[in-house]
Design a protein around this motif. Sequence first.
Motif, PDB file in Angstrom:
ATOM      1  N   LEU A   2      37.393  34.867  37.289  1.00 18.22           N
ATOM      2  CA  LEU A   2      38.633  35.034  36.526  1.00 18.22           C
ATOM      3  C   LEU A   2      39.889  34.863  37.377  1.00 18.22           C
ATOM      4  N   GLY A   3      39.783  35.098  38.667  1.00 19.85           N
ATOM      5  CA  GLY A   3      40.935  34.964  39.552  1.00 19.85           C
ATOM      6  C   GLY A   3      41.521  33.573  39.583  1.00 19.85           C
ATOM      7  N   LEU A  13      46.894  38.421  36.450  1.00 21.65           N
ATOM      8  CA  LEU A  13      45.612  39.065  36.204  1.00 21.65           C
ATOM      9  C   LEU A  13      45.713  40.485  36.726  1.00 21.65           C
ATOM     10  N   TYR A  14      45.498  41.451  35.858  1.00 22.29           N
ATOM     11  CA  TYR A  14      45.549  42.853  36.239  1.00 22.29           C
ATOM     12  C   TYR A  14      44.132  43.393  36.289  1.00 22.29           C
ATOM     13  N   SER A  15      43.848  44.198  37.295  1.00 22.33           N
ATOM     14  CA  SER A  15      42.506  44.742  37.477  1.00 22.33           C
ATOM     15  C   SER A  15      42.547  46.263  37.353  1.00 22.33           C
ATOM     16  N   TYR A  16      41.619  46.782  36.613  1.00 21.47           N
ATOM     17  CA  TYR A  16      41.458  48.228  36.451  1.00 21.47           C
ATOM     18  C   TYR A  16      40.002  48.552  36.781  1.00 21.47           C
ATOM     19  N   VAL A  17      39.729  48.811  38.043  1.00 19.47           N
ATOM     20  CA  VAL A  17      38.368  49.079  38.485  1.00 19.47           C
ATOM     21  C   VAL A  17      37.907  50.410  37.912  1.00 19.47           C
ATOM     22  N   PHE A  19      37.813  51.505  34.799  1.00 16.30           N
ATOM     23  CA  PHE A  19      38.901  51.990  33.944  1.00 16.30           C
ATOM     24  C   PHE A  19      38.592  53.376  33.391  1.00 16.30           C
ATOM     25  N   ASP A  24      44.252  55.490  34.083  1.00 15.06           N
ATOM     26  CA  ASP A  24      44.781  54.131  34.022  1.00 15.06           C
ATOM     27  C   ASP A  24      45.570  53.782  32.768  1.00 15.06           C
TER      28      ASP A  24
END
Length: 134
Positions: A2-3, A13-17, A19, A24
Amino acid sequence: ALGELPKYTSGSLYSYVNFQRARDARRFEEQLNKTLVQTTAFEAVMRIRCTKGIRITNVYGNFYIRGTDLLALPNCNTDSVFAFDLAHDEQTVTSKYVTIQAALLYTSSDGERRIRVMTQALPVTSLMSEVIAS
């Protein structure tokens, strides 16, 4: 993965590891709201030019290169950042200033075609003492 998507679409692109709503949710809401309401330029192209004897060697950011000095930006906003490296072709630059100009041609959210031109003149020296003194 996706990057690669924002690299060619000029997006983000926002990442929420892992979540977690409690941790978050606020950040997600703020980022989503900012993305939806910020002013955006569409179908943009940017051309960068510089003083004779100076050339652009590398360009950095999320865009697609359509020519040696032409960047295609499907969209851009106030958070979009572009950087480039300069090199000089001549042994010495005879001018006291190096001028760099970037022109951005884009469509506003109202469908209006606009151009924005940014020009910067940078002082040049061959003496390290002048750089340190400045």
